[in-house]
Design a protein around this motif. Structure first.
Motif, PDB file in Angstrom:
ATOM      1  N   LEU A 164       0.723  -1.100   0.007  1.00 50.79           N
ATOM      2  CA  LEU A 164      -0.020   0.084  -0.021  1.00 50.79           C
ATOM      3  C   LEU A 164       0.894   1.193  -0.017  1.00 50.79           C
ATOM      4  N   ALA A 165       1.848   1.326   0.681  1.00 51.04           N
ATOM      5  CA  ALA A 165       2.789   2.433   0.904  1.00 51.04           C
ATOM      6  C   ALA A 165       3.470   2.815  -0.291  1.00 51.04           C
ATOM      7  N   ALA A 166       3.794   1.511  -1.421  1.00 53.97           N
ATOM      8  CA  ALA A 166       4.389   1.650  -2.407  1.00 53.97           C
ATOM      9  C   ALA A 166       3.483   2.343  -3.274  1.00 53.97           C
ATOM     10  N   LYS A 167       2.251   2.013  -3.334  1.00 51.38           N
ATOM     11  CA  LYS A 167       1.342   2.685  -4.174  1.00 51.38           C
ATOM     12  C   LYS A 167       0.898   4.061  -3.718  1.00 51.38           C
ATOM     13  N   ASN A 168       0.821   4.310  -2.588  1.00 48.42           N
ATOM     14  CA  ASN A 168       0.244   5.557  -2.177  1.00 48.42           C
ATOM     15  C   ASN A 168       0.800   5.972  -0.890  1.00 48.42           C
TER      16      ASN A 168
END
Lengths: 406, 325
Positions: A164-168
């Motif tokens: 999730l952190a990589a995407k957002n």
């Protein structure tokens, strides 16, 4: 009539075989249940396993891992470092080590059953000693399985958060999101249908009460034979006296009810306060249930006792057989019997409703499971109606009895 | 043979406590009481004598309305007896054949309970219970439970439970069955005291000695039928049997035996080389005649005994079998 009542009461309480079946037997059953269910409880209880924790460089890189491991040790945020944990939720007791080698040494020394460490990829791992893996101790197996599940959950959550952190990137700035990461305590919540704790074994004890109650019918069978000319010499003596049959029946009914009520009340009090099976704080109503149930059993005993052309012994055997048979459907004899009883209840509710043993059990269920007293009162009414039928038929049969031979 | 002293009507010298007329009772095809009649006068001890299975207990059970019967009339103190005749029942006491007491209660508690079926007042009951205990001699066993009593003491307790309320008529159904001689005597004496106190007693037994000892009048029954009725002396007078003479003698020869048999008073003789037994016909001089004959034959005579005819002899002559067959 009062003297007859008092005499039958004395005779009943001094009759060991009566007291054995109505009081001692249920108490023995309860003791056996307690032994049996204590073993089951022990098997299901999870105790903290000593684990070494390798707090090396990898460990220090992962900010969330310490919180998770502390949680496994029963220490929630805000609690003190030592103590303050809830032992019922504690899966591990921690022994800290500075490296994986030091942790391994603790395991070799027997001070830990395994060790936890953070791998190069950031995942939290557990390694167990051979003796722990091969242990036949159910408690150890259950605890290590639970720890392993918790570690998997932690690692999976870490991967999801990373993705999730990589995407957002912005999501990590959200305080609600970041605070919820790794919070496993909210995944499961205990829910209760009632406002109190239910014992998973209550059904066995209620079934046992049902059986004990029906066994009480043997008192009425035994006492009513003492008034019958063809069944006992005492019956001859009573029959030639100017005491009417109605007086005798009433004395028998009241005394047999008093004896069985006293015995079952003792059994109930032992179940409630010694064994600890709750009744939802409705003890006075439970006493009423005991009173009504034993009255029904006495009425049933009276009815069996006046069946003509059967010897006293056959009538007593009939009472015991009926008790055992009817108790089968309450689930007293194990899970298979419970399943059959439940199936019968679903497919033929009327049969379940007219089963005196079920009626008794249901009274206690009604008290335990329902918020209001309506189901209990309906059950109580049903029991009293059944009692009235038993007594009425018994009185008619006894009054009509004439003997062609003795 | 069906003999009765005083005819079919009750005797005029006493009102009737019990009157049974033409009682018939069948168990299936079996006729247990066959047109059975019985009159018991107030204040007497009346014996109902018959072998086992003769119908004594059945007749008692019918009288007490414990059993249904096919036909007949039963009146107690002039009133019809029914299962709900509670007033009559309150005047009757029963001592059943089987010991009928609570094993779980003490001697005193048992007597008090059975007395309470008749007497509600506690104070009065207490004195009645004490009297009953004294009558049967159980003062030292008040607190004992029946299981701790001997067979004889249990029988006494059985009696006390049946008579504590001081009934006007008491039925004893074989109260001395399987009882030691000491207890038997105590029981028989107790029955006589109850009678002297005014109770009418109906006593059934197959022990003729007891009946002879205590009964004013006796009815002999067999196969549910009335065989004979009267006082013991009257019953003995009904038959031709006289006394039974026994003589110890070692030297009786054939001639002497033949001479004895020739005596008109002798019914039968038996000699085993030591003891001579002579059964006589009824007569006033039997013993004198027999001894005279023995003396004339030159026999040396040892111990001599003469026993009058028993009720068994009466029963034997009337039915062709002994009471205890």
């Amino acid at each position: 009539m009062f003297i007859a009542f008092k005499t039958y009461l004395k005779a009943g309480f001094r009759n060991f075989s009566i007291i054995f079946w109505v009081l001692v037997f249920p108490l023995i059953m309860m003791a056996l249940f307690q032994l049996m269910f204590n073993d089951v409880n022990d098997m299901m209880h999870v105790s903290a396993q000593p684990m070494a924790v390798a707090q090396d460089a990898n460990w220090n890189k992962q900010s969330g891992v310490a919180k998770t491991v502390e949680a496994l040790a029963g220490r929630h945020s805000g609690s003190a470092e030592q103590g303050g944990g809830n032992d019922s939720e504690q899966l591990i007791s921690i022994t800290r080590a500075s490296s994986i080698e030091a942790a391994k040494q603790l395991v070799v020394d027997g001070k830990a059953k395994g060790y936890l460490y953070v791998g190069d990829g950031g995942d939290l791992h557990m390694t167990l000693a051979d003796t722990t893996v091969n242990s036949s101790d159910q408690v150890v197996t259950l605890a290590t399985t639970a720890i392993d599940y918790a570690l998997q959950q932690y690692n999976e959550t870490g991967r999801v958060v990373g993705a999730l952190a990589a995407k957002n990137h912005a999501i990590m700035a959200d305080s609600r999101f970041s605070s919820s990461v790794g919070d496993s305590t909210g995944f499961l919540r205990h829910l209760g249908l009632t406002g109190h704790v239910l014992s998973p074994f209550a059904r066995y004890y209620f079934s046992m009460l049902g059986m004990a109650c029906l066994l009480g019918m043997s008192i009425a069978i035994d006492l009513i034979t003492l008034t019958q000319v063809n069944l006992s010499a005492l019956g001859v003596r009573v029959s030639v006296s100017p005491s009417s049959k109605i007086r005798q029946i009433t004395a028998v009914l009241m005394s047999s009810w008093s004896i069985s009520f006293t015995c079952m009340l003792i059994a109930f009090l032992v179940m409630r306060y010694v064994v600890g099976i709750g009744i939802g704080g409705r003890e006075p109503a439970a006493v009423l249930a005991v009173a009504a149930s034993t009255l029904m059993a006495s009425g049933m005993g009276l009815l069996i006792g006046v069946i003509p052309k059967l010897s006293a012994r056959i009538k007593l055997s009939l009472g015991v057989m009926l008790t055992l048979f009817l108790s089968f459907f309450t689930g007293l004899y194990g899970t298979q019997a419970m399943a059959l009883g439940d199936r019968l209840r679903r497919q033929a509710p009327v049969l379940a409703r007219i089963n005196p043993a079920s009626q008794v059990c249901d009274l206690f269920y009604d008290l335990l499971y329902y918020d209001d007293y309506r189901p209990f009162l309906i059950g109580l009414g049903l029991i009293l109606a059944t009692t009235a039928v038993f007594i009425l038929v018994a009185v008619v049969m006894l009054r009509r009895q004439r003997y062609d031979y003795l | 043979m069906n003999a009765k002293i005083g005819g079919d009507a009750p005797a005029s010298d006493g009102a009737l406590a019990l009157q049974v007329r033409h009682l018939v009772k069948r168990y299936g095809d079996s006729l247990v009481l066959d047109d059975f009649d019985l009159n018991v006068r107030q204040g007497e001890i009346f014996g109902l004598l018959g072998p086992n299975g003769s119908g004594k207990t059945t007749s008692i059970n019918c009288i007490l309305s414990l059993l249904t019967y096919d036909s007949g009339d039963i009146k107690v103190f002039g009133h019809e007896m029914t299962p709900t005749a509670y007033v009559l029942k309150s005047r009757i006491g029963l001592v059943p054949q089987e010991v009928a007491v609570f094993d779980e209660l003490s001697v005193q508690e048992n007597i008090d309970y059975f007395c309470s079926l008749y007497v509600a007042q506690k104070d009065r009951r207490k004195s009645l219970v004490d009297e009953a205990i004294a009558l049967v001699g159980l003062e030292d066993f008040r607190k004992y439970r029946p299981g701790k009593l001997s067979g004889g003491l249990k029988r006494r307790l059985n009696i006390a439970c049946g008579i504590a309320h001081k009934p006007d008529m008491i039925l004893f159904d074989e109260p001395t069955a399987a009882v030691d001689p000491q207890s038997r005597n105590a029981i028989l004496e107790g029955i006589q005291r109850l009678n002297q106190a005014g109770a009418t007693v109906i006593y059934t037994s197959h022990y003729m000695e007891e009946v002879e000892q205590i009964c004013d009048r006796v009815l002999i029954m067999d196969h549910g039928r009335h065989v004979a009725e009267g006082t013991v002396d009257e019953l003995k007078a009904m038959v031709s049997s006289g006394e039974l003479i026994t003589v110890e003698t070692l030297d009786l020869d054939g001639d002497a035996m033949a001479a004895l048999r020739g005596l008109p008073t002798v019914a039968s003789t038996d000699y085993d080389g030591k003891t001579l037994t002579v059964r006589c016909k009824s007569g006033a001089r039997n013993l004198v005649d027999v001894l005279d004959m023995l003396e004339r034959s030159g026999a040396n005579i040892g111990h001599v005994s003469s026993n009058p005819p028993t009720l068994n002899d009466v029963f034997l002559e009337m039915t062709g079998k002994a009471l205890r067959d």
